[in-house]
Scaffold this active site. Structure first.
Site, short mmCIF file in Angstrom:
data_model
loop_
_atom_site.label_atom_id
_atom_site.label_comp_id
_atom_site.label_asym_id
_atom_site.label_seq_id
_atom_site.Cartn_x
_atom_site.Cartn_y
_atom_site.Cartn_z
N TRP A 135 0.85 -1.19 0.00
CA TRP A 135 0.00 0.00 0.00
C TRP A 135 0.88 1.23 0.00
CZ3 TRP A 135 -0.06 4.11 3.40
CH2 TRP A 135 -1.04 5.08 3.13
N GLU A 174 -3.38 -3.14 -2.00
CA GLU A 174 -4.44 -2.50 -1.24
C GLU A 174 -4.76 -1.13 -1.84
OE1 GLU A 174 -5.33 -0.91 3.33
OE2 GLU A 174 -3.37 -1.73 2.80
N LYS A 218 -7.07 2.68 -1.87
CA LYS A 218 -7.50 3.72 -0.96
C LYS A 218 -8.28 4.77 -1.75
CE LYS A 218 -6.00 6.25 3.10
NZ LYS A 218 -4.98 6.32 4.15
N ASP A 272 -9.39 -2.89 2.85
CA ASP A 272 -9.46 -2.24 4.15
C ASP A 272 -10.81 -1.54 4.19
OD1 ASP A 272 -9.33 0.07 5.99
OD2 ASP A 272 -7.22 -0.45 6.25
N HIS A 279 -11.17 2.13 3.39
CA HIS A 279 -10.61 2.68 2.15
C HIS A 279 -11.62 2.76 1.02
CE1 HIS A 279 -6.09 1.92 3.21
NE2 HIS A 279 -6.76 2.55 4.15
N HIS A 303 -8.27 -5.84 6.04
CA HIS A 303 -7.88 -5.05 7.19
C HIS A 303 -9.16 -4.51 7.80
CE1 HIS A 303 -3.37 -3.99 6.29
NE2 HIS A 303 -3.58 -5.27 6.51
N ASP A 307 -11.29 7.68 6.09
CA ASP A 307 -10.44 6.59 6.58
C ASP A 307 -9.68 7.06 7.82
OD1 ASP A 307 -8.91 4.27 6.82
OD2 ASP A 307 -7.35 5.08 5.54
N ASP A 364 -9.45 5.36 10.76
CA ASP A 364 -8.87 4.25 11.52
C ASP A 364 -9.18 4.35 13.01
OD1 ASP A 364 -7.63 2.63 9.52
OD2 ASP A 364 -6.17 4.20 9.23
N ASP A 416 -6.39 -2.99 11.72
CA ASP A 416 -5.59 -1.85 11.28
C ASP A 416 -6.26 -0.57 11.76
OD1 ASP A 416 -4.07 0.08 10.09
OD2 ASP A 416 -4.48 -0.54 8.02
#
Length: 420
Positions: free
Chosen positions: A183, A224, A226, A259, A262, A286, A294, A296, A327
């Site tokens: 990523w 990955e 995003k 993810d 993302h 993730h 995003d 997290d 993550d």
């Protein structure tokens, strides 16, 4: 209500609770190492800024600043979370000392710089996943694998190849497959004049990284995607379409990684899991919690986390088709607590999915009986799952709900509060 009474209620629906708990015990969930130190790592100045679309907010006391502190914090989390765990490492967590020749830049890292992590994992029976670190480095210009500068691209390609070799080392030493996730935060802050050239360079760069020899049975490179990040709001090179197409065209040497932070806010990764598994034999996840973007946040036992885990179970993902990792990183609260809450919630959601009578619900759907399907799905929401979860924790030798936080408070008082 006792565990036996709760178990009987599930058994009345045709659920084998004992089999569900036994199954979950063998499912590896990779715990990300970067929650403990705010994604700082050990290969750059610890007070330097995060770059490449990443930002951690908060300054709660007790951040780990050395490998020893981070490992000690990880040990506490491992002791509080049930099930089978792996450690998910970033390349920036290389450990440099006199024994292995001291510091080297990211294009020169070697397996020996992760020897202490291997020893840590072996002592605890853990596997390890791995991530090249394409951010927070002077060679981000701000692009890496998509940079128009050949020298910059070469540096990051060599970093990616080094990470392939390290992933092979981790897999061989620990006897478990290593998921190696590619990523980057490559993108632009404002509207680009040329969208395709960076993507062509990005594709060529990943091709070069994956030309490094590795055993695909043991090393699982991922790509990955995003949507955007801080400083790359207008354009992301490795978009969802790009990453998914790349994985589809290279199924013999890499797998897609999703993810759930993302994507656009209304997109649900839970729905994407069965879509991808219709074509890919393996995918990686993730699990995080986006909030408007995003961000997290710590994983909660929210609707999307539960739906993601339902789809993993329904689609047979626990047999190896779905590689699960967490993550997230929150520096505004106790980091050990944040880790523990998120890891336990992933386990809870998986166990909740395993004690759901999926076949009964699927039969109602296939019969077109949507009235009863809705009724039964709603009834499941008030089943006595808490007793099942507590029993699972007891069998795994970890604290039940309402008890584990005392350990974190004591650790903060005795250890974290004394860190500079």
């Amino acid at each position: 209500m006792s565990y036996q009474e709760a178990k009987a209620k599930y058994e009345a629906l045709g659920v084998d609770v004992e089999a569900a708990m036994a199954r979950l015990k063998d499912v590896p969930v990779a715990m990300h190492c970067w929650q403990g130190d705010d994604v700082r790592g050990f290969d750059q100045k610890s007070d330097g800024p995060l770059t490449g679309g990443i930002q951690t907010t908060g300054n709660y006391p007790g951040r780990a600043t050395t490998p020893e502190e981070l490992m000690a914090d990880i040990d506490v989390v491992l002791s509080l979370c049930p099930g089978t765990k792996k450690i998910n490492l970033h390349a920036s967590y290389a450990i440099f000392d006199e024994e292995n020749g001291g510091w080297v830049d990211r294009d020169k890292i070697e397996p020996k710089h992760f020897k202490k992590w291997v020893e840590f994992c072996k002592e605890r029976g853990l596997g390890a996943d791995f991530n090249p670190t394409f951010f927070s480095h002077p060679k981000c210009d701000p692009l890496t694998l998509a940079s128009p500068c050949e020298e910059t691209r070469k540096f990051w390609i060599e970093h990616g190849k080094a990470c392939i070799r390290i992933s092979q080392y981790l897999a061989e030493e620990l006897g478990q497959p290593c998921i190696m996730n590619i990523w980057t935060g490559d993108g632009l802050k404002d509207i680009p004049a040329d969208r395709i050239s960076p993507r062509k360079l990005y594709r060529e760069s990943i091709d070069e990284i994956l030309s490094e020899p590795y055993d695909f049975n043991m090393v699982k490179p991922c790509v990955e995607s995003k949507v955007f990040g801080i400083g790359v709001e207008a354009y992301t090179v490795g978009s969802s379409e790009f990453s998914l197409c790349y994985a589809a065209m290279n199924m013999d040497k890499c797998i897609p990684l999703m993810d759930n932070g993302h994507y656009h806010p209304t997109e649900m990764v839970s729905d994407k899991i069965p879509a991808l598994l219709s074509f890919f034999p393996e995918i990686a996840l993730h699990i995080t919690r986006p909030m408007r973007w995003d961000s997290d946040h710590v994983v909660l036992l929210d609707d999307e986390t539960k739906e993601i885990c339902k789809e993993i179970v329904r689609c047979g993902g626990l047999d190896g088709a779905v590689k699960i990792a967490t993550d997230y990183f929150d520096a505004s609260i106790n980091r050990v607590s944040a880790w523990t809450v998120g890891m336990r919630n992933v386990q809870k959601a998986l166990l909740m999915a395993l004690v759901t009578p999926h076949q009964m619900l699927a039969d109602l759907q296939n019969q077109g009986n949507f009235t009863e399907l809705m009724v039964r799905q709603e009834e499941l929401k008030t089943m006595p799952f808490g007793e099942i979860w507590d029993e699972y924790c007891r069998r795994c030798g970890v604290a039940v709900e309402g008890e584990w936080f005392e350990t974190v408070k004591a650790y903060e008082r005795d250890v974290l509060s004394k860190r500079a």
